[in-house]
Design an enzyme around this catalytic site. Structure first.
Site, short mmCIF file in Angstrom:
data_model
loop_
_atom_site.label_atom_id
_atom_site.label_comp_id
_atom_site.label_asym_id
_atom_site.label_seq_id
_atom_site.Cartn_x
_atom_site.Cartn_y
_atom_site.Cartn_z
N SER A 3 0.84 -1.19 0.00
CA SER A 3 0.00 0.00 0.00
C SER A 3 0.88 1.24 0.00
O SER A 3 1.69 1.43 -0.91
CB SER A 3 -0.95 -0.05 1.20
OG SER A 3 -1.95 0.92 1.07
N HIS A 57 -7.98 -5.09 -0.78
CA HIS A 57 -6.68 -4.46 -0.50
C HIS A 57 -5.78 -5.38 0.31
O HIS A 57 -4.58 -5.13 0.42
CB HIS A 57 -6.91 -3.14 0.24
CG HIS A 57 -5.71 -2.25 0.26
ND1 HIS A 57 -5.01 -1.92 -0.89
CD2 HIS A 57 -5.07 -1.62 1.28
CE1 HIS A 57 -4.01 -1.13 -0.57
NE2 HIS A 57 -4.01 -0.95 0.72
#
Length: 698
Positions: free
Chosen positions: A550, A666
């Site tokens: 991320s 994610h």
């Protein structure tokens, strides 16, 4: 390896993006490209050793001896659990007596695998909100693919079934957003209500009150924010005697405004937009992210302030300082039991827990009974009914322990006791953890932890993995990982965790010092640690891998493009990489407060200095690189990882590999086997790249 000039980075023509076609996330051609890349990547590691590693890591993730963490609601303790037989998981509950036993009996409320088979959708459990003080109903969030967008459905806990909309049950269609109880027959809903109802950041811009029996589209508007804001949410405080309704206007990640319903009118609280604000019983708490002068006093960044809420509404601004930070100590989090405020502090990145008594002028005492040299985190409290507290304690080489105690002065008071312990997946006694400090380019001392075999011989290079994040005020702390133990340490590797600026290890100021035009400081910190490991004789660049996901993917993307000479491998997960386009991809617009707005020319001037997609050159030798993403990731998305890999390959860089999972959001993977395969790929790729290098003296 050819180095890169760090002060005058090369930028690629942003108007000529040869990989723009890959931005069609679900397009036939981009999906085919991603599938081909993924197959090639898996073929590159295929073999008995990779399968054996995957199986060993699955043993860790699937272990029935893992701690089942719980949260107390009424008389029961609730848990969500995945294992080999239940890859999508079980939502279940038990009693305290049963939980203490070695062979806990669980009452299964919802079998998500069974639900998926019955409905033909591979649902992913995303949480449940029980009706406060009643607990017979729940709002269950389910994602169809592991992304952030979820469907919210009312669940009858007694009957063990979802309440159909035809019977008056609450059903909120799939969207990013939130839903929370007001009372048994009404909820607050922030969701996609149709055209114009979502912000440019892809989150709801309206919150509404939905009554039982109403269609979602008929819910009454409570509040709305501008399309350029991040989002809006509302909640009802069910604390007996202190019931209130609160609305949060979220302008960006670090600025918001709190409004409280007073006599039927939403009253905005006159507080700094960059402060963290919370209400508990009679108290208003404020933690400013920048120095704040109010009521004739100046309160430093990161101070925790308290004031009776009614006094604040009456105009009083004489806040009490409940906690004041210093150069070594920051407030990581706080939580309430029935009568006590519990503060978790970080002292040079080591945790300490204080218990404060508001009835005694906020008198503070350290919480006894915590294991030495551990990272402690409050995982559950019962703020309405008792002073019960649950604490997770762990360390790099110490398996997690779950402790329970009861604070306060009542008859139920109990010292901390270990209720559950996680198994050891590697022999921690063979390794030592040490803390070191590197000096960054501007002279700032930056800490990092090193985990290595006891008696590590310095001056002989060792395969080393450096992990970091450095963003959004998120602190990286020592934590046990059977996966890292088996996949890296047992093979003879050294694991290093960086505590760079941009994180929250030293409070808000540590974070804000690396925002926007100062972003480079986080990368300079990470590079300084890499150099320090070489200077100390732990490793050499050819045997040093870095890993991040991320925002951490952006971090290691900058290591790849700006400091390639420092690393022998890069593992870049679910990353941001195209910082010119990031605000137009998935939820990217919500992070402008962190990175800046590339559509503003002056801001693009500094953003382009840390946009890896635009820093690639065809005259640089880059280390082997693995980029991984998930098609269903609706937060960062797979687009930036796809384009980075494609551009590297287009420049003739043969050492890049790309892997894209179908679902998982994610997190990159949605079930335990997919997670084990992803972990095996990450660590095996890095190991193959750095472990076979000559072990020369630095």
């Amino acid at each position: 390896m050819v180095g890169v000039t760090h002060d005058t980075p090369h930028t690629h023509d942003t108007l000529d993006d040869e990989n723009a076609w890959l931005e069609d996330i679900h397009g036939e051609a981009p999906l085919a490209w991603a599938a081909e890349q993924t197959a090639t990547t898996l073929e590159s590691v295929a073999g008995p050793e990779f399968e054996a590693l995957t199986d060993r890591l699955l043993e860790v993730i699937d272990s029935d001896d893992r701690i089942p963490y719980v949260s107390k609601r009424g008389e029961f303790y609730y848990n969500f659990w995945r294992d080999r037989e239940h890859p999508r998981g079980l939502w279940r509950r038990t009693t305290l007596e049963q939980y203490r036993s070695a062979d806990t009996e669980w009452d299964v409320l919802l079998d998500v695998d069974e639900l998926g088979r019955a409905e033909g959708t591979e649902w992913v459990f995303a949480g449940a909100r029980l009706l406060p003080h009643d607990h017979t109903l729940a709002l269950v969030s389910l994602s169809p693919d592991g992304g952030d967008a979820t469907t919210v459905r009312e669940f009858d806990v007694v009957a063990r079934r979802f309440v159909p909309e035809a019977e008056g049950g609450f059903v909120v269609p799939t969207s990013k957003g939130s839903a929370s109880w007001i009372d048994r027959d009404s909820i607050y809903v922030a969701t996609d209500f149709g055209e114009g109802s979502m912000t440019t950041s892809s989150y709801p811009r309206t919150v509404r009150r939905l009554e039982r029996g109403q269609k979602t589209g008929d819910a009454r508007l409570v509040h709305e924010v501008a399309p350029t804001d991040l989002t809006v949410a509302a909640s009802h405080d069910h604390t007996p005697g202190f019931e209130r309704d609160v609305v949060a206007e979220v302008f960006d990640f670090y600025r918001s405004r709190t409004l409280v319903l007073v006599d039927g009118v939403l009253v905005p609280l006159d507080l700094p937009e960059d402060a963290d604000v919370s209400l508990h019983r009679e108290w208003l708490f404020v933690q400013p992210r920048s120095d704040w002068t109010v009521g004739g006093a100046t309160h430093a960044t990161g101070t925790l302030l308290a004031l009776p809420f009614d006094d604040f509404l009456a105009g009083d601004r004489a806040f009490e300082r409940v906690f004041v930070p210093d150069a070594h100590t920051a407030l990581s989090s706080w939580a309430w039991t029935r009568t006590r405020l519990v503060l978790t502090l970080l002292v040079d990145v080591a945790t300490r827990i204080l218990v404060l008594d508001p009835a005694d002028g906020w008198a503070a005492t350290a919480l006894d009974g915590l294991p030495a040299l551990s990272t402690a985190r409050v995982v559950a409290t019962d703020s309405d009914e008792s002073d019960e507290i649950w604490i997770h304690a762990t360390g790099f080489t110490t398996p997690a322990r779950l402790l329970r105690g009861v604070l306060g002065d009542g008859p139920d008071r109990a010292p901390l006791e270990v209720v559950k312990s996680a198994p050891a997946f590697f022999d921690g006694s063979e390794y030592t953890t040490t803390q070191h400090w590197a000096t960054s380019d501007d002279g700032t001392r930056v800490p990092y932890f090193q985990v290595a075999a006891a008696g590590l011989e310095e001056g002989i290079a060792h395969p080393t993995l450096l992990s970091g994040y450095g963003g959004f005020q998120a602190a990286r702390l020592p934590e046990y990982s059977g996966v890292i133990g088996r996949a890296w340490l047992e093979r003879g590797g050294v694991f290093v965790l960086a505590n760079i600026r941009g994180g929250g290890e030293f409070g808000p100021a540590w974070h804000t010092s690396a925002l926007k035009e100062n972003r480079h400081r986080a990368y300079e910190d990470f590079a300084a640690i890499a150099r320090d490991l070489v200077t100390r004789g732990v490793t050499v660049p050819a045997q040093l891998a870095c890993e991040g996901r991320s925002n951490g993917g952006l971090l290691v993307g900058n290591m790849l493009t700006t400091y390639p000479e420092l690393f022998g491998a890069v593992v870049c997960g679910v990353p941001l990489l195209d910082m010119k386009r990031y605000t137009h991809l998935s939820a990217g617009a919500s992070w402008i407060a962190e990175y800046g707005d590339p559509d503003v020319p002056d801001q693009w001037e500094y953003i382009k200095t840390f946009s890896p997609y635009h820093l690639l050159r065809d005259d640089v030798e880059y280390p082997p690189t693995l980029i991984y993403a998930a098609t269903s990731d609706d937060r960062v998305g797979p687009v930036q990882g796809r384009k980075m890999a494609a551009r590297m390959q287009g420049l003739g860089i043969e050492s890049v590999r790309y892997y894209e999972n179908d679902d998982g959001g994610h997190g990159g993977a949605v079930d335990n086997r997919a997670s084990a395969r992803l972990f095996a790929l990450m660590y095996d790729f890095a190991w193959r790249a750095v472990a076979d290098q000559p072990k020369w003296t630095p």
